[in-house]
Design a protein around this motif. Structure first.
Motif, PDB file in Angstrom:
ATOM      1  N   GLN A 180      15.840  78.597 -19.059  1.00  0.00           N
ATOM      2  CA  GLN A 180      16.846  78.720 -18.068  1.00  0.00           C
ATOM      3  C   GLN A 180      16.707  79.232 -16.828  1.00  0.00           C
ATOM      4  OE1 GLN A 180      19.781  76.807 -18.825  1.00  0.00           O
ATOM      5  NE2 GLN A 180      18.481  76.336 -20.800  1.00  0.00           N
ATOM      6  N   LEU A 181      15.567  80.123 -16.653  1.00  0.00           N
ATOM      7  CA  LEU A 181      15.374  80.674 -15.577  1.00  0.00           C
ATOM      8  C   LEU A 181      14.905  79.823 -14.383  1.00  0.00           C
ATOM      9  CD1 LEU A 181      13.895  83.935 -16.662  1.00  0.00           C
ATOM     10  CD2 LEU A 181      16.052  83.674 -15.727  1.00  0.00           C
ATOM     11  N   ILE A 182      14.336  78.685 -14.727  1.00  0.00           N
ATOM     12  CA  ILE A 182      13.799  77.898 -13.813  1.00  0.00           C
ATOM     13  C   ILE A 182      14.976  77.089 -12.869  1.00  0.00           C
ATOM     14  CG2 ILE A 182      11.939  77.016 -15.225  1.00  0.00           C
ATOM     15  CD1 ILE A 182      13.247  74.456 -15.905  1.00  0.00           C
ATOM     16  N   LYS A 183      16.255  77.164 -13.437  1.00  0.00           N
ATOM     17  CA  LYS A 183      17.256  76.766 -12.507  1.00  0.00           C
ATOM     18  C   LYS A 183      17.734  77.600 -11.566  1.00  0.00           C
ATOM     19  CE  LYS A 183      18.647  73.837 -16.603  1.00  0.00           C
ATOM     20  NZ  LYS A 183      19.853  73.768 -17.460  1.00  0.00           N
ATOM     21  N   LEU A 184      17.343  78.806 -11.797  1.00  0.00           N
ATOM     22  CA  LEU A 184      17.759  80.089 -10.702  1.00  0.00           C
ATOM     23  C   LEU A 184      17.589  79.643  -9.397  1.00  0.00           C
ATOM     24  CD1 LEU A 184      16.762  83.485 -12.257  1.00  0.00           C
ATOM     25  CD2 LEU A 184      18.759  82.582 -11.759  1.00  0.00           C
ATOM     26  N   PRO A 185      16.628  79.039  -8.859  1.00  0.00           N
ATOM     27  CA  PRO A 185      16.688  78.685  -7.258  1.00  0.00           C
ATOM     28  C   PRO A 185      17.843  77.990  -6.860  1.00  0.00           C
ATOM     29  CG  PRO A 185      14.486  78.302  -8.419  1.00  0.00           C
ATOM     30  CD  PRO A 185      15.302  78.575  -9.507  1.00  0.00           C
ATOM     31  N   PHE A 204       4.983  77.710 -15.355  1.00  0.00           N
ATOM     32  CA  PHE A 204       6.436  78.324 -15.151  1.00  0.00           C
ATOM     33  C   PHE A 204       6.568  78.580 -13.506  1.00  0.00           C
ATOM     34  CE2 PHE A 204       9.578  81.840 -15.593  1.00  0.00           C
ATOM     35  CZ  PHE A 204      10.505  81.121 -16.188  1.00  0.00           C
ATOM     36  N   ILE A 205       5.716  79.644 -13.201  1.00  0.00           N
ATOM     37  CA  ILE A 205       5.911  79.881 -11.808  1.00  0.00           C
ATOM     38  C   ILE A 205       5.859  78.782 -10.844  1.00  0.00           C
ATOM     39  CG2 ILE A 205       4.738  81.176  -9.792  1.00  0.00           C
ATOM     40  CD1 ILE A 205       3.585  83.016 -11.924  1.00  0.00           C
ATOM     41  N   LEU A 206       4.802  77.792 -10.955  1.00  0.00           N
ATOM     42  CA  LEU A 206       4.992  76.465 -10.081  1.00  0.00           C
ATOM     43  C   LEU A 206       6.041  75.824 -10.197  1.00  0.00           C
ATOM     44  CD1 LEU A 206       1.313  75.434 -10.845  1.00  0.00           C
ATOM     45  CD2 LEU A 206       2.039  76.217  -8.761  1.00  0.00           C
ATOM     46  N   ILE A 207       6.659  75.634 -11.469  1.00  0.00           N
ATOM     47  CA  ILE A 207       7.954  74.732 -11.468  1.00  0.00           C
ATOM     48  C   ILE A 207       9.219  75.668 -10.821  1.00  0.00           C
ATOM     49  CG2 ILE A 207       9.682  74.127 -13.185  1.00  0.00           C
ATOM     50  CD1 ILE A 207       7.514  73.578 -15.157  1.00  0.00           C
ATOM     51  N   ILE A 208       9.236  77.022 -10.840  1.00  0.00           N
ATOM     52  CA  ILE A 208      10.034  77.787 -10.270  1.00  0.00           C
ATOM     53  C   ILE A 208       9.832  77.624  -8.617  1.00  0.00           C
ATOM     54  CG2 ILE A 208      11.045  80.164  -9.432  1.00  0.00           C
ATOM     55  CD1 ILE A 208      10.566  80.769 -12.327  1.00  0.00           C
ATOM     56  N   LEU A 209       8.691  77.504  -8.338  1.00  0.00           N
ATOM     57  CA  LEU A 209       8.586  77.287  -6.850  1.00  0.00           C
ATOM     58  C   LEU A 209       8.881  76.061  -6.076  1.00  0.00           C
ATOM     59  CD1 LEU A 209       5.098  79.228  -6.427  1.00  0.00           C
ATOM     60  CD2 LEU A 209       7.348  80.100  -5.526  1.00  0.00           C
ATOM     61  N   SER A 210       8.551  74.865  -7.246  1.00  0.00           N
ATOM     62  CA  SER A 210       8.923  73.602  -7.078  1.00  0.00           C
ATOM     63  C   SER A 210      10.393  73.488  -6.808  1.00  0.00           C
ATOM     64  CB  SER A 210       8.504  72.677  -8.108  1.00  0.00           C
ATOM     65  OG  SER A 210       9.056  72.484  -9.134  1.00  0.00           O
ATOM     66  N   PHE A 211      11.207  74.126  -7.523  1.00  0.00           N
ATOM     67  CA  PHE A 211      12.722  73.987  -7.664  1.00  0.00           C
ATOM     68  C   PHE A 211      13.157  74.954  -6.435  1.00  0.00           C
ATOM     69  CE2 PHE A 211      13.554  73.048 -12.276  1.00  0.00           C
ATOM     70  CZ  PHE A 211      13.115  72.019 -12.458  1.00  0.00           C
ATOM     71  N   MET A 212      12.395  75.565  -5.968  1.00  0.00           N
ATOM     72  CA  MET A 212      12.708  76.454  -4.664  1.00  0.00           C
ATOM     73  C   MET A 212      12.882  75.267  -3.763  1.00  0.00           C
ATOM     74  SD  MET A 212      11.317  80.337  -4.780  1.00  0.00           S
ATOM     75  CE  MET A 212      11.962  80.494  -3.305  1.00  0.00           C
ATOM     76  N   ALA A 213      11.838  74.516  -3.444  1.00  0.00           N
ATOM     77  CA  ALA A 213      11.753  73.559  -2.509  1.00  0.00           C
ATOM     78  C   ALA A 213      12.727  72.486  -2.613  1.00  0.00           C
ATOM     79  CB  ALA A 213      10.113  72.978  -2.581  1.00  0.00           C
ATOM     80  N   SER A 214      12.929  72.055  -3.735  1.00  0.00           N
ATOM     81  CA  SER A 214      13.908  70.918  -4.065  1.00  0.00           C
ATOM     82  C   SER A 214      15.221  71.380  -3.661  1.00  0.00           C
ATOM     83  CB  SER A 214      13.938  70.654  -5.541  1.00  0.00           C
ATOM     84  OG  SER A 214      14.897  69.748  -5.866  1.00  0.00           O
ATOM     85  N   ALA A 215      15.457  72.767  -3.972  1.00  0.00           N
ATOM     86  CA  ALA A 215      17.080  73.392  -3.541  1.00  0.00           C
ATOM     87  C   ALA A 215      17.071  73.309  -2.018  1.00  0.00           C
ATOM     88  CB  ALA A 215      17.001  74.726  -4.007  1.00  0.00           C
ATOM     89  N   THR A 216      15.896  73.745  -1.322  1.00  0.00           N
ATOM     90  CA  THR A 216      15.942  73.810   0.136  1.00  0.00           C
ATOM     91  C   THR A 216      16.058  72.229   0.663  1.00  0.00           C
ATOM     92  OG1 THR A 216      14.338  75.513   0.302  1.00  0.00           O
ATOM     93  CG2 THR A 216      14.647  74.423   2.252  1.00  0.00           C
ATOM     94  N   GLN A 217      15.468  71.261   0.063  1.00  0.00           N
ATOM     95  CA  GLN A 217      15.569  69.946   0.662  1.00  0.00           C
ATOM     96  C   GLN A 217      17.158  69.275   0.324  1.00  0.00           C
ATOM     97  OE1 GLN A 217      16.893  66.914  -1.115  1.00  0.00           O
ATOM     98  NE2 GLN A 217      15.103  65.372  -1.195  1.00  0.00           N
ATOM     99  N   ASP A 218      17.730  69.906  -0.862  1.00  0.00           N
ATOM    100  CA  ASP A 218      19.170  69.726  -1.153  1.00  0.00           C
ATOM    101  C   ASP A 218      19.914  70.465  -0.126  1.00  0.00           C
ATOM    102  OD1 ASP A 218      21.320  68.798  -3.074  1.00  0.00           O
ATOM    103  OD2 ASP A 218      21.771  70.935  -3.023  1.00  0.00           O
ATOM    104  N   ILE A 219      19.731  71.482   0.344  1.00  0.00           N
ATOM    105  CA  ILE A 219      20.590  72.264   1.296  1.00  0.00           C
ATOM    106  C   ILE A 219      20.832  71.230   2.759  1.00  0.00           C
ATOM    107  CG2 ILE A 219      20.834  74.019   2.964  1.00  0.00           C
ATOM    108  CD1 ILE A 219      19.553  75.754   0.837  1.00  0.00           C
TER     109      ILE A 219
END
Length: 400
Positions: free
Chosen positions: A48-53, A105-120
């Motif tokens: 569930q932590l991968i959704k934190l970004p 796990f770390i790479l997925i969190i980083l990828s979701f940070m990039a995706s969240a930035t794209q979303d903004i």
């Protein structure tokens, strides 16, 4: 619809589906693979932590707002963050889940940070690219991209996993994410309105959102709008398991058929809002949610047949598709100049947090009161939402 308008809608649809497909795939596939590899339930729960970004992105949304103004700067942010997203997914493709779990796990969190930035950046660009009358169409592409991504990532790709395997699957997803940028490369908009003002990068600027007139009313609506559906969405799969349905049947009925209904009604919802306006759309969509909760409640009092469940799932995802467009549209109506990405992100984060709380509580309620008790509670929330709309939105206000 003109070809320019079609290309415009296609561009935004491709950006939103590019975010959603990998997220849906990881959220659906990883728990299954981890359990098959005998990971503990507590470790699986950490996923569930991968959704934190996507919750924390509100804290770097002001940075994106400060560094963007015209169409060119928005494109740079979207291209750069999306390419990082694709590259990180590509790296995960060559790692073994059992031996490289922490790295993955770390790479997925980083990828979701990039995706969240794209979303903004994409959300802000959507707000500036569509007029008030057309905004619901842009929000339809936003919701359709999310539902179509769930359909592909959580449904179709999952079904093909055994045929192509982990590495080929993620390489394909990475390529898909990059290809989704193609429509943006040629995207031009002479009517694009560069944003006004500048956004200071500080917490105070985030808090100033709440000082706006009508902010409290807006946020209460965003919290209540989904409330009658979230608990059902969270518990309908275990409900079907208890009814005796197999995993493949549940995957098709809920993941594919349901997501397809959500995608279709996201498109329809945009036209309804455009034709009838925000005021009447709020009432109609709230009534649809109420009818859905009542249907599930009455089904839970008996042993429903497959056709009845298909009808209920259709109503559930159709209502969810309609309400998601409405939530995104009214959220984009409530943006300050120069702070489009920040304000929209803040509103969606609050909506997602409230949804997570309801989803978590739904399991406890179902344990204590049974499914019929849960569905009755959801009906009460749907009634509360409808009454709130009728009482608080009688007259169109500044953001209506």
């Amino acid at each position: 619809m003109s070809s320019k308008q079609t290309n415009k809608l296609l561009t935004f649809f491709s950006l939103y589906i590019a975010q959603s497909v990998p997220m849906s795939l990881f959220s659906t596939l990883l728990p299954v693979l981890m359990r098959q590899d005998n990971f503990s339930l507590s470790t699986i729960g950490l996923l569930q932590l991968i959704k934190l970004p996507w919750i924390l992105k509100v804290f770097w949304a002001p940075v994106v707002d400060k560094k963007t103004s015209d169409l060119g700067t928005y494109k740079k942010w979207i291209f750069s963050s999306e390419m990082v997203y694709a590259i990180l997914i590509l790296l995960v493709a060559f790692l073994d889940l059992k031996t490289n779990f922490i790295t993955i796990f770390i790479l997925i969190i980083l990828s979701f940070m990039a995706s969240a930035t794209q979303d903004i950046a994409t959300d802000a660009l959507t707000a500036l690219s569509f007029s008030r009358k057309e905004k619901s169409l842009g929000n339809s592409m936003q919701s359709m991209g999310s539902f179509a991504g769930a359909l592909v990532g959580g449904g179709l790709l999952l079904l093909h996993y055994k045929l192509i395997g982990w590495t080929v699957l993620l390489i394909s997803v990475s390529i898909f994410v990059m290809l989704a940028l193609v429509p943006l490369m040629s995207y031009k908009d002479r009517k694009f309105t560069p944003k006004k003002g500048s956004t200071p990068i500080c917490m105070k600027d985030l808090l100033l959102f709440f000082s706006q007139k009508g902010a409290g009313r807006q946020l209460i609506f965003l919290i209540l709008c989904y409330s009658g559906l979230i608990g059902i969405l969270a518990m309908v799969k275990p409900y079907m398991v208890d009814l005796g349905y197999k995993t493949g049947d549940i995957g098709f009925m809920f993941g594919i058929f349901g997501s397809l209904c959500g995608c279709l009604f996201s498109y329809i919802g945009g036209y309804v809002i455009r034709s009838l306006g925000r005021f009447y759309s709020r009432i109609i969509f709230a009534c649809a949610i109420l009818a859905t909760t009542l249907l599930f409640y009455f089904l839970s009092l008996t042993t429903p047949g497959t056709i009845a469940l298909y009808v209920a799932i259709f109503c559930l995802w159709a209502s969810y598709g309609l309400s998601s467009v409405l939530v995104n549209t009214v959220a984009m109506d409530f943006l300050r100049d120069g702070r489009e990405g920040t304000d929209f992100t803040l509103q969606t984060v609050i909506t997602h947090l409230s949804g997570m709380i309801i989803a978590v509580c739904s399991g406890k309620i179902a344990d204590c009161l049974g499914y019929n008790g849960l569905f009755l509670v959801e009906t009460a929330l749907a009634v509360t939402s409808l009454i709130y709309i009728l009482v608080c939105f009688k007259r169109p206000a500044r953001h209506e």
